[in-house]
Design a protein around this motif. Structure first.
Motif, short mmCIF file in Angstrom:
data_model
loop_
_atom_site.label_atom_id
_atom_site.label_comp_id
_atom_site.label_asym_id
_atom_site.label_seq_id
_atom_site.Cartn_x
_atom_site.Cartn_y
_atom_site.Cartn_z
N GLN A 383 44.97 40.19 43.36
CA GLN A 383 44.56 38.82 43.09
C GLN A 383 43.22 38.52 43.77
OE1 GLN A 383 46.24 36.47 41.06
NE2 GLN A 383 47.20 38.38 40.45
N SER A 384 42.18 39.09 43.24
CA SER A 384 40.82 38.87 43.73
C SER A 384 39.92 38.70 42.53
CB SER A 384 40.36 40.07 44.58
OG SER A 384 38.96 40.10 44.70
N GLY A 385 39.06 37.68 42.57
CA GLY A 385 38.19 37.42 41.43
C GLY A 385 37.32 38.61 41.08
N PHE A 386 36.73 39.23 42.09
CA PHE A 386 35.84 40.37 41.87
C PHE A 386 36.61 41.55 41.27
CE2 PHE A 386 33.70 44.26 43.24
CZ PHE A 386 32.39 44.01 42.87
N ILE A 387 37.73 41.88 41.89
CA ILE A 387 38.52 43.02 41.41
C ILE A 387 39.14 42.72 40.05
CG2 ILE A 387 40.52 44.49 41.89
CD1 ILE A 387 39.95 44.14 44.86
N THR A 388 39.59 41.49 39.85
CA THR A 388 40.17 41.12 38.56
C THR A 388 39.14 41.23 37.43
OG1 THR A 388 41.73 39.62 39.61
CG2 THR A 388 41.32 39.28 37.27
N GLY A 389 37.92 40.76 37.70
CA GLY A 389 36.87 40.83 36.69
C GLY A 389 36.57 42.26 36.27
N PHE A 390 36.38 43.14 37.24
CA PHE A 390 36.10 44.54 36.91
C PHE A 390 37.36 45.24 36.37
CE2 PHE A 390 32.23 43.82 39.28
CZ PHE A 390 31.31 44.63 38.63
N GLY A 391 38.54 44.76 36.80
CA GLY A 391 39.77 45.32 36.24
C GLY A 391 39.91 45.02 34.76
N ILE A 392 39.58 43.78 34.38
CA ILE A 392 39.61 43.39 32.96
C ILE A 392 38.57 44.20 32.17
CG2 ILE A 392 39.07 41.52 31.35
CD1 ILE A 392 41.78 41.18 32.49
N THR A 423 42.78 33.50 41.27
CA THR A 423 41.56 34.30 41.45
C THR A 423 40.32 33.43 41.52
OG1 THR A 423 41.20 34.58 39.06
CG2 THR A 423 42.60 36.21 40.17
N GLY A 424 40.41 32.19 41.02
CA GLY A 424 39.25 31.31 41.02
C GLY A 424 38.27 31.60 39.91
N VAL A 425 38.62 32.50 38.98
CA VAL A 425 37.74 32.85 37.87
C VAL A 425 38.27 32.20 36.60
CG1 VAL A 425 36.69 34.72 36.54
CG2 VAL A 425 37.23 35.06 38.96
N ASP A 426 37.38 31.54 35.87
CA ASP A 426 37.78 30.86 34.63
C ASP A 426 38.29 31.88 33.61
OD1 ASP A 426 37.00 29.66 31.77
OD2 ASP A 426 37.29 28.01 33.20
N PRO A 427 39.35 31.57 32.86
CA PRO A 427 39.87 32.53 31.88
C PRO A 427 38.87 32.89 30.78
CG PRO A 427 40.91 30.37 31.64
CD PRO A 427 40.17 30.36 32.93
N SER A 428 37.98 31.94 30.45
CA SER A 428 36.97 32.24 29.43
C SER A 428 36.00 33.32 29.92
CB SER A 428 36.20 30.98 29.06
OG SER A 428 35.50 30.45 30.17
N THR A 429 35.72 33.31 31.22
CA THR A 429 34.84 34.34 31.80
C THR A 429 35.52 35.71 31.74
OG1 THR A 429 33.85 32.72 33.29
CG2 THR A 429 33.58 35.05 33.86
N LEU A 430 36.79 35.76 32.12
CA LEU A 430 37.53 37.02 32.08
C LEU A 430 37.67 37.53 30.65
CD1 LEU A 430 40.38 36.32 34.67
CD2 LEU A 430 38.31 37.69 34.99
N ALA A 431 37.93 36.59 29.71
CA ALA A 431 38.06 36.99 28.31
C ALA A 431 36.74 37.55 27.77
CB ALA A 431 38.51 35.79 27.47
N ALA A 432 35.64 36.93 28.18
CA ALA A 432 34.32 37.43 27.74
C ALA A 432 34.05 38.81 28.31
CB ALA A 432 33.23 36.45 28.18
#
Length: 489
Positions: A383-392, A423-432
């Motif tokens: 549950q980390s924004g940075f790791i979640t983003g690169f994980g996606i 994670t503090g990251v918007d779902p639209s950012t992760l989806a993109a």
């Protein structure tokens, strides 16, 4: 969902294939063996595995044959134009713009991006590669650099954003439970960052290979393509050589050559104008996107092939057109044939094709090895924004390995909606971010068993080598875009 021994074997073979590719070795053998092993384990029968190896190649051939076919007819058209000398005349006006390889690289990338943004790369590639790539090569741009520019601008930048038709953003947004507009604007920005980074790295790496313009009068449009890929057996050459079979006078040949040098570009321009007019008539989807657009262009190419063959061969056109089509098939399969068994293995990982490959009953459950593995790994992402983003991003890249960039978007979209909490990251950012990984990979820049086949075929380069060359620039571009997204949003 329970992972089985077959899932584990599929994961091992997939990782092995990627490693072998990085070491510049052929991957046909490991994918054939991988298909046999995975299918044998899943069905519990070695005979079932043997059947699956054949079925996988058959399914892949069916799915990819449309690409092979349009390559065939476009190459046949180019050969018929070479008979008339129209190919050299067609290139002449474009050479006034592409005065050197550096400008040619920029022109190819820009034109490919604009056209592909409206119609997807599938119909855009034949148009651009047939008319502009030969001129770019004669201006000094290496065929491999031309192929990389076309792939990154079209299959990468344009298709990953899909900003005009917004099919990809809609798939991502619906799965994430958010508005399409929220994803579309961000993915456009990320696609430009990825594209500019990848193209910039490519230009720096390839600029030393750019040569002085070659305007030799005996260098034709066909000759501008890779000599290795266009090589034919001497017997075939002697049968179809225009130099040894002149069915019309030189004066008449020049006249028809001049006519077709105008008719062919105008026909392709008319195709583009018609498609643009349909696009701006009110509907985003005109029926001429993707495969349908390629079919439209292919039909136009066939008509031009018939007319050019008749103009040169008269009554001999009955045999001449057959020779040209045969040459086109030989070229397409010689250059792209190895992709079929590779695609077969990765199609086995998709639920859409696994049933046909494994000869499963209609009411049987359909395994989706690749997607099952990805879904099982989602709980391992911290549950980390940075790791979640690169994980996606990594999950998007993995889902793109099946060669269909849009197929993984519902998964990356759903994961984005589920993982953004805490994670503090918007779902639209992760989806993109997930969309970028899936489409840049499966859409046709990183893997050889995708529509990258068409780019390599038209540019006359090895599709495996093209995928290798694209790997690091695109991967760096995706990482830079992901980092930018996490910092900005």
């Amino acid at each position: 969902m329970t992972l089985t021994l077959a899932h584990g074997m599929y994961a091992i073979v997939t990782v092995s294939v990627i490693i072998i590719m990085l070491f510049r070795k052929g991957i046909v053998l490991p994918t054939l063996l991988g298909t046999l092993l995975v299918a044998s384990i899943y069905t519990g029968s070695f005979v079932g595995g043997l059947k699956a190896v054949f079925n996988a190649n058959l399914v892949a051939a069916k799915e990819l044959f449309s690409i092979f076919l349009i390559i065939t007819f476009m190459v046949a058209l180019l050969k018929s134009l070479k008979d008339l000398g129209a190919d050299q005349k067609m290139i002449a006006p474009v050479q006034k713009i592409m005065v050197n390889g550096h400008i040619a690289f920029l022109c190819l990338a820009l034109i490919t991006y604009v056209v592909s943004l409206f119609f997807w790369p599938t119909p855009a590639v034949p148009l651009i590669c047939a008319l502009l790539v030969p001129a770019a090569v004669r201006a000094g741009l290496p065929p491999m650099a031309a192929a990389m520019a076309v792939a990154m601008a079209g299959q990468g930048m344009a298709l990953s954003s899909d900003y005009i038709m917004q099919v990809a953003p809609m798939l991502s947004a619906k799965a994430a439970g958010i508005p399409t507009a929220a994803v579309a604007s961000k993915v456009l920005f990320l696609s430009l960052i990825t594209g500019f980074t990848a193209l910039g790295i490519t230009y720096v790496r390839e600029r030393k290979n750019i040569k002085q313009p070659n305007y030799a009068p005996n260098l034709s449009l066909i000759d501008s393509m890779s000599n290795d890929q266009m090589k034919m057996e001497e017997e075939i050459k002697s049968e179809v050589s225009a130099a040894s079979e002149m069915y019309v006078s030189e004066k008449e040949r020049n006249r028809w050559g001049s006519i077709f040098a105008v008719v062919v570009p105008l026909s392709m321009l008319a195709v583009m104008i018609y498609m643009f007019s349909m696009k701006f008539s009110g509907s985003k989807m005109t029926g001429l996107e993707g495969g349908d657009g390629a079919a439209f262009i292919g039909g136009v190419a066939i008509v031009l092939l018939v007319l050019a063959s008749v103009s040169f061969g008269r009554l001999h056109a009955f045999e001449k057109i057959s020779d040209h089509i045969t040459d086109g098939f030989v070229f397409a399969f010689r250059a792209m044939g190895p992709v079929i068994p590779i695609a077969g293995f990765f199609f086995l990982g998709s639920g859409d094709f696994a049933s046909a490959i494994l000869s499963l009953p209609v009411d049987a459950s359909k395994p989706a090895f690749l997607f099952d593995i990805v879904q099982s790994a989602q709980n391992l992402i911290p549950q980390s924004g940075f790791i979640t983003g690169f994980g996606i991003l990594v999950i998007g890249i993995i889902t793109g390995l099946d060669g269909a960039g849009f197929a993984g978007l519902p998964l990356t979209g759903a994961l984005s909606g589920a993982l953004h909490h805490g994670t503090g990251v918007d779902p639209s950012t992760l989806a993109a971010i997930g969309q970028m990984g899936a489409v840049w990979t499966g859409g046709g820049t990183l893997i050889a068993w995708s529509s990258l086949v068409a780019v390599a075929g038209f540019c006359g380069v090895s599709v495996i080598e093209l995928a290798r060359k694209n790997f690091f620039p695109v991967l760096i571009g995706l990482c830079v875009a992901t980092l930018a997204a996490l910092l900005i949003w």
